[in-house]
Design a protein around this motif. Structure first.
Motif, PDB file in Angstrom:
ATOM      1  N   SER A   1       0.791  -1.236   0.000  1.00 38.49           N
ATOM      2  CA  SER A   1       0.000   0.000   0.000  1.00 38.49           C
ATOM      3  C   SER A   1       0.822   1.285   0.000  1.00 38.49           C
ATOM      4  O   SER A   1       0.255   2.362  -0.206  1.00 38.49           O
ATOM      5  CB  SER A   1      -0.928   0.005   1.223  1.00 38.49           C
ATOM      6  N   TYR A   2       2.133   1.190   0.216  1.00 38.41           N
ATOM      7  CA  TYR A   2       2.953   2.397   0.286  1.00 38.41           C
ATOM      8  C   TYR A   2       4.140   2.346  -0.672  1.00 38.41           C
ATOM      9  O   TYR A   2       4.310   3.215  -1.511  1.00 38.41           O
ATOM     10  CB  TYR A   2       3.436   2.628   1.723  1.00 38.41           C
ATOM     11  N   GLY A   3       4.969   1.340  -0.538  1.00 34.69           N
ATOM     12  CA  GLY A   3       6.155   1.284  -1.384  1.00 34.69           C
ATOM     13  C   GLY A   3       7.400   0.988  -0.589  1.00 34.69           C
ATOM     14  O   GLY A   3       7.338   0.483   0.530  1.00 34.69           O
ATOM     15  N   TYR A   4       8.550   1.328  -1.150  1.00 30.77           N
ATOM     16  CA  TYR A   4       9.826   0.890  -0.604  1.00 30.77           C
ATOM     17  C   TYR A   4      10.189   1.523   0.733  1.00 30.77           C
ATOM     18  O   TYR A   4      10.619   0.849   1.658  1.00 30.77           O
ATOM     19  CB  TYR A   4      10.928   1.162  -1.633  1.00 30.77           C
ATOM     20  N   THR A   5      10.035   2.845   0.849  1.00 29.78           N
ATOM     21  CA  THR A   5      10.527   3.509   2.056  1.00 29.78           C
ATOM     22  C   THR A   5       9.679   4.738   2.376  1.00 29.78           C
ATOM     23  O   THR A   5       8.739   5.087   1.639  1.00 29.78           O
ATOM     24  CB  THR A   5      12.007   3.913   1.893  1.00 29.78           C
ATOM     25  N   ILE A   6      10.000   5.387   3.456  1.00 30.04           N
ATOM     26  CA  ILE A   6       9.235   6.536   3.908  1.00 30.04           C
ATOM     27  C   ILE A   6       9.365   7.706   2.929  1.00 30.04           C
ATOM     28  O   ILE A   6      10.430   7.955   2.370  1.00 30.04           O
ATOM     29  CB  ILE A   6       9.706   6.973   5.315  1.00 30.04           C
ATOM     30  N   THR A   7       8.255   8.399   2.713  1.00 30.32           N
ATOM     31  CA  THR A   7       8.235   9.643   1.961  1.00 30.32           C
ATOM     32  C   THR A   7       7.255  10.579   2.656  1.00 30.32           C
ATOM     33  O   THR A   7       6.460  10.155   3.494  1.00 30.32           O
ATOM     34  CB  THR A   7       7.769   9.434   0.505  1.00 30.32           C
ATOM     35  N   VAL A   8       7.286  11.847   2.286  1.00 30.88           N
ATOM     36  CA  VAL A   8       6.345  12.797   2.858  1.00 30.88           C
ATOM     37  C   VAL A   8       4.914  12.418   2.485  1.00 30.88           C
ATOM     38  O   VAL A   8       4.000  12.453   3.320  1.00 30.88           O
ATOM     39  CB  VAL A   8       6.667  14.235   2.379  1.00 30.88           C
ATOM     40  N   SER A   9       4.714  12.012   1.244  1.00 33.56           N
ATOM     41  CA  SER A   9       3.361  11.624   0.833  1.00 33.56           C
ATOM     42  C   SER A   9       2.887  10.373   1.565  1.00 33.56           C
ATOM     43  O   SER A   9       1.693  10.242   1.880  1.00 33.56           O
ATOM     44  CB  SER A   9       3.308  11.398  -0.679  1.00 33.56           C
ATOM     45  N   HIS A  10       3.796   9.465   1.870  1.00 38.17           N
ATOM     46  CA  HIS A  10       3.416   8.299   2.656  1.00 38.17           C
ATOM     47  C   HIS A  10       3.011   8.708   4.071  1.00 38.17           C
ATOM     48  O   HIS A  10       2.093   8.122   4.651  1.00 38.17           O
ATOM     49  CB  HIS A  10       4.569   7.302   2.710  1.00 38.17           C
TER      50      HIS A  10
END
Length: 338
Positions: free
Chosen positions: A306-315
C-alpha cells in the motif's frame, strides 16, 4: 519528551492517529473511503519484485522437495549395493556348485545306484533338488536386485537432471528479483529524497541499505541492527521477523520498526493484540496479531502493498494525515538510528 502514542496533534488532547478509534489513519475507514489503495497505485517494479520473489520461493521449495527424494533414493541405492555385493559371492558359489554337479554327472541314475534303500534315495534327491532350487533362487534374486539397481539409478539420474534445471530456474528468478528490487529501491529512495527536499525542514532518508549481499547476509545484518534498536523495549528480540519480511517484500528494513516508535514507543502504548503500528481494522477498531513477529511480518507486507519501498512525505500524509510532518520527522529520525 518523546511522544510515542502516535500521530498526535500537539495542541489538542485528542489522539488523532493511534488512540482514537475510527481516526487511526493507517488503514482506517476515513482514508480508505477518501483515497482507496488500488493495485494500479503500486509501481510496476514493485509488482515485478513480488512476482519474481514468489517464483524464486516456489522454485527453491521444488528443488528442496526433489533433493529430499534424491536423498531417500540414495539410501535405497546404498542398501541395494550392499545386497548386491553379498549376493555376488553367494551366486558365484551357487553357480560353481551347480556346474560341478552337472560336470560330475550327478543325476537320477547315480542317486538310485548309490542309495542304500528307497528312503535314502528320496532323501538324497530332495536334498540335491533343494540345493539346486536354492541356487536358482539366489541367482534370480541377484538378477532382480541388479534390475532394481539399474531402474533406480536411471530414475535418480532423471530426477537429478530435473533438479539441476529447477535450480537454474530458481537462480535465474533470484537474479531477476534482485535486479528488479535494486532498481525499484533506488528509484524509490531518489523520489523520496526529491520529495522531502520540497518540504521545509524535512529530513531526507538515505539509501544505505545494501541489497547486493544476498538474503542470508542481509537478514543477519538487519536482525542485529533492529535487535539493537529495540533492546530494552517490549519488542526486544523481534529483529529477525522484520529483517526476513523486509527481504521478502522489498521494503526498507528500518521503516516498520521505526513506525513502532512513532505509534507506540516501540510497543509500550498499544491498544492490545501486539499492535505497535496504530493499525486499524477499517471497522472502528484495531487489528490484532498473535505475536510481535506476526504483526511485524504483516505490517511490512502491508507497507509494500500500500505504500512502497521507504518513507516519503506523501506516505506520511497517507499514514497520518492530520499531523504528517511530525509523523514523518519522528519516523525518519528513528529510521536513521537503526
Amino acid at each position: 519528551m518523546k511522544r510515542g502514542m502516535g500521530c498526535i496533534v500537539a495542541l489538542s488532547l485528542v489522539a488523532l492517529c493511534s488512540l482514537a478509534p475510527g481516526l487511526a489513519w493507517a488503514d482506517s475507514d476515513w482514508y480508505e473511503t477518501a483515497a482507496p489503495v488500488s493495485e494500479s497505485e503500486m509501481t510496476e517494479l514493485q509488482k515485478q519484485v513480488e512476482q519474481t520473489s514468489a517464483a524464486y520461493d516456489e522454485a527453491t521449495a521444488a528443488v528442496e522437495a526433489l533433493q529430499s527424494q534424491i536423498d531417500e533414493n540414495q539410501k535405497i541405492l546404498s542398501q541395494v549395493r550392499r545386497e548386491l555385493d553379498a549376493q555376488k559371492d553367494d551366486s558365484a558359489a551357487a553357480m560353481r556348485l551347480m556346474y560341478k554337479m552337472r560336470r560330475n554327472g550327478y543325476g537320477l541314475v547315480d542317486l538310485l545306484v548309490n542309495a542304500e534303500d528307497i528312503g535314502t534315495f528320496i532323501d538324497n534327491w530332495e536334498y540335491l533338488d533343494s540345493i539346486e532350487r536354492h541356487n536358482y533362487n539366489l541367482i534370480e534374486h541377484y538378477s532382480q536386485l541388479k534390475a532394481t539397481y539399474e531402474e533406480t539409478e536411471a530414475e535418480l539420474s532423471r530426477q537429478k537432471a530435473e533438479a539441476d534445471q529447477r535450480q537454474k530456474d530458481a537462480a535465474d528468478a533470484l537474479s531477476a528479483a534482485e535486479a528488479a528490487r535494486e532498481e525499484a529501491q533506488n528509484r524509490a529512495a531518489k523520489a523520496a529524497q526529491e520529495e522531502a527536499s520540497k518540504l521545509a525542514g524535512a529530513g531526507v532518508i538515505d539509501n544505505s541499505v545494501d541489497w547486493s549481499v544476498g538474503r542470508d547476509a542481509f537478514v543477519e545484518t538487519w536482525t542485529q541492527r533492529i535487535d539493537a534498536y529495540l533492546a530494552g523495549t517490549p519488542m526486544a528480540g523481534t529483529g529477525r521477523a522484520f529483517a526476513e519480511a523486509a527481504w521478502q517484500y522489498g521494503v526498507d528494513p528500518r521503516w516498520s520498526p521505526a513506525i513502532t516508535n512513532t505509534e507506540s514507543s516501540n510497543g509500550v502504548h498499544i491498544p492490545g493484540g501486539y499492535n505497535a503500528w496504530g493499525w486499524t481494522d477499517g471497522k472502528g477498531g484495531y487489528r490484532t496479531f498473535s505475536s510481535w513477529e506476526d504483526g511485524a511480518r504483516q505490517h511490512v507486507a502491508y507497507l509494500a502493498r500500500s505504500y512502497g519501498y521507504t518513507i516519503t512525505v506523501s506516505h506520511a500524509q497517507k499514514y497520518c494525515p492530520p499531523n504528517y510532518e511530525w509523523w514523518y520527522s519522528n519516523t525518519l529520525a528513528n529510521m536513521m538510528k537503526i
